[in-house]
Design a protein around this motif. Structure first.
Motif, mmCIF file in Angstrom:
data_model
loop_
_atom_site.group_PDB
_atom_site.id
_atom_site.type_symbol
_atom_site.label_atom_id
_atom_site.label_comp_id
_atom_site.label_asym_id
_atom_site.label_seq_id
_atom_site.Cartn_x
_atom_site.Cartn_y
_atom_site.Cartn_z
ATOM 1 N N GLY A 86 0.906 -1.514 0.143
ATOM 2 C CA GLY A 86 -0.104 -0.279 0.131
ATOM 3 C C GLY A 86 1.043 1.299 0.134
ATOM 4 N N SER A 87 1.875 1.122 0.601
ATOM 5 C CA SER A 87 3.589 2.224 0.927
ATOM 6 C C SER A 87 3.550 2.957 -0.872
ATOM 7 N N LEU A 88 4.153 1.403 -1.218
ATOM 8 C CA LEU A 88 4.766 1.904 -2.667
ATOM 9 C C LEU A 88 3.474 1.971 -3.558
ATOM 10 N N ALA A 89 1.920 1.649 -3.582
ATOM 11 C CA ALA A 89 1.345 1.554 -4.349
ATOM 12 C C ALA A 89 0.384 3.452 -4.310
ATOM 13 N N GLN A 90 0.927 3.838 -2.724
ATOM 14 C CA GLN A 90 0.324 5.135 -2.968
ATOM 15 C C GLN A 90 1.678 6.062 -3.838
ATOM 16 N N ASN A 91 2.785 5.934 -3.503
ATOM 17 C CA ASN A 91 4.015 6.666 -4.754
ATOM 18 C C ASN A 91 3.860 6.606 -5.651
ATOM 19 N N LEU A 92 3.617 5.596 -6.048
ATOM 20 C CA LEU A 92 3.633 5.310 -7.779
ATOM 21 C C LEU A 92 1.840 6.189 -7.954
ATOM 22 N N ALA A 93 1.427 5.800 -7.209
ATOM 23 C CA ALA A 93 -0.340 6.435 -7.795
ATOM 24 C C ALA A 93 0.046 8.509 -8.013
ATOM 25 N N PHE A 94 0.897 8.369 -6.754
ATOM 26 C CA PHE A 94 0.057 10.235 -7.387
ATOM 27 C C PHE A 94 1.980 10.664 -7.836
ATOM 28 N N ALA A 95 2.398 9.541 -8.586
ATOM 29 C CA ALA A 95 3.421 9.947 -10.233
ATOM 30 C C ALA A 95 2.651 10.137 -11.319
ATOM 31 N N ASP A 96 1.236 8.841 -11.112
ATOM 32 C CA ASP A 96 1.241 9.207 -12.649
ATOM 33 C C ASP A 96 -0.284 9.546 -12.804
ATOM 34 N N ALA A 97 -0.582 10.446 -13.735
ATOM 35 C CA ALA A 97 -1.076 12.013 -13.596
ATOM 36 C C ALA A 97 -2.322 11.260 -13.778
ATOM 37 N N LYS A 98 -2.594 9.815 -14.747
ATOM 38 C CA LYS A 98 -3.480 9.088 -15.539
ATOM 39 C C LYS A 98 -4.290 8.252 -14.060
ATOM 40 N N ALA A 99 -3.708 8.255 -13.296
ATOM 41 C CA ALA A 99 -4.139 7.209 -11.867
ATOM 42 C C ALA A 99 -5.572 7.065 -12.074
ATOM 43 N N ALA A 100 -6.392 6.367 -11.948
ATOM 44 C CA ALA A 100 -7.650 6.380 -11.384
ATOM 45 C C ALA A 100 -8.200 6.059 -10.581
ATOM 46 N N GLY A 101 -7.516 5.087 -9.156
ATOM 47 C CA GLY A 101 -8.180 4.995 -8.119
ATOM 48 C C GLY A 101 -6.700 4.480 -7.557
ATOM 49 N N LEU A 102 -6.936 4.788 -6.202
ATOM 50 C CA LEU A 102 -5.815 3.952 -4.749
ATOM 51 C C LEU A 102 -7.165 3.579 -4.197
ATOM 52 N N LEU A 103 -6.496 2.228 -3.797
ATOM 53 C CA LEU A 103 -6.714 0.934 -2.587
ATOM 54 C C LEU A 103 -5.522 0.755 -2.006
ATOM 55 N N LEU A 104 -5.623 0.717 -0.361
ATOM 56 C CA LEU A 104 -4.979 0.528 0.731
ATOM 57 C C LEU A 104 -5.643 0.309 1.563
ATOM 58 N N LEU A 105 -5.109 -1.113 1.660
ATOM 59 C CA LEU A 105 -4.957 -1.810 2.530
ATOM 60 C C LEU A 105 -3.753 -2.400 3.330
ATOM 61 N N HIS A 106 -4.019 -2.169 4.797
ATOM 62 C CA HIS A 106 -2.949 -2.316 5.716
ATOM 63 C C HIS A 106 -2.405 -1.119 5.857
ATOM 64 N N GLY A 107 -2.200 -0.411 5.031
ATOM 65 C CA GLY A 107 -0.836 0.941 5.147
ATOM 66 C C GLY A 107 -0.871 1.737 4.332
ATOM 67 N N THR A 108 0.282 3.007 4.721
ATOM 68 C CA THR A 108 0.170 4.048 3.862
ATOM 69 C C THR A 108 1.369 4.777 4.426
ATOM 70 N N SER A 109 1.679 5.871 3.194
ATOM 71 C CA SER A 109 2.974 6.013 2.602
ATOM 72 C C SER A 109 3.019 7.903 3.332
ATOM 73 N N ASP A 110 4.286 8.127 3.946
ATOM 74 C CA ASP A 110 4.252 9.446 3.812
ATOM 75 C C ASP A 110 4.077 10.256 2.775
ATOM 76 N N MET A 111 3.686 12.268 2.451
ATOM 77 C CA MET A 111 3.990 12.563 1.384
ATOM 78 C C MET A 111 4.584 13.736 1.846
ATOM 79 N N ALA A 112 4.705 14.017 0.234
ATOM 80 C CA ALA A 112 5.665 15.423 0.462
ATOM 81 C C ALA A 112 4.288 16.519 0.625
ATOM 82 N N ASP A 113 4.809 18.138 1.016
ATOM 83 C CA ASP A 113 3.773 18.869 1.577
ATOM 84 C C ASP A 113 2.754 19.477 -0.031
ATOM 85 N N ASP A 114 4.057 18.776 -1.432
ATOM 86 C CA ASP A 114 4.075 19.392 -2.878
ATOM 87 C C ASP A 114 2.703 18.446 -3.790
#
Length: 190
Positions: A86-114
């Motif tokens: 989930g942590s890795l998925a979150q990072n990938l989703a933020f880098a993909d301008a065409k991402a359709a969604g993010l489904l996290l099971l049991h985990g998150t990641s930190d994120m940049a302020d911007d």
């Protein structure tokens, strides 16, 4: 039909991850499940942490990016993952301008302020969860909202961290079934 990249936890590509992929496929979704651990699967968190540290966070992210790369060009990918995945998925989703969604099971990641995103995000997490403490989750939620994400959090009181894995002591059948029902509705809406 959603196109899903499903990333495994620090335990590796366990049968539960493959079963989850089959559940999503049976519901009509296209699911890709890369093995970021090169075939290694473990049964304890200690062994999982050891492999994760041996490979390293940067290398795991590189492997996840390599798994996503052939799928991204088609657009509309949903990034999903279990705990570390989930942590890795979150990072990938933020880098993909065409991402359709993010489904996290049991985990998150930190994120940049911007970070800025308008993707729908759904998180399923144990309550309490030693890996995802309440203060962290509250701050994560606020940062996701500030980034522009349409985010929902579903907490499962009394469940263990990886409650969707029937082969781990964390398993909670009722919480897992509820999580999958909600997650499938989420994917169907994308």
């Amino acid at each position: 039909m959603a196109r899903v990249l499903l990333l495994h936890s620090m335990y590796g590509l366990r049968p539960a991850v493959l079963q989850a992929a089959e559940r999503l496929r049976a519901a009509g979704h296209e699911v890709h499940v890369p093995d970021l651990y090169d075939g290694r699967v473990v049964d304890t968190s200690e062994a999982g942490i050891e492999i994760k540290e041996e490979i390293g966070r940067d290398e795991l992210l590189r492997r996840a990016v390599a798994a996503a790369a052939p799928l991204v060009g088609e657009g509309g990918l949903v990034y999903a993952g279990f705990s570390l995945g989930g942590s890795l998925a979150q990072n990938l989703a933020f880098a993909d301008a065409k991402a359709a969604g993010l489904l996290l099971l049991h985990g998150t990641s930190d994120m940049a302020d911007d970070v800025s995103t308008d993707i729908p995000v759904q998180l399923h997490v144990a309550d309490p969860d030693t890996y995802e403490p309440v203060d962290w989750l509250n701050a994560w939620y606020l940062r996701m909202r500030r980034a522009g994400a349409d985010v929902e959090i579903f907490r499962y009181r009394g469940a263990g961290h990886l409650f969707t894995d029937p082969d781990l002591p964390d398993h909670d059948a009722e919480a897992a079934e509820r999580a999958w029902t909600i997650a499938l509705d989420f994917l169907d809406s994308l």
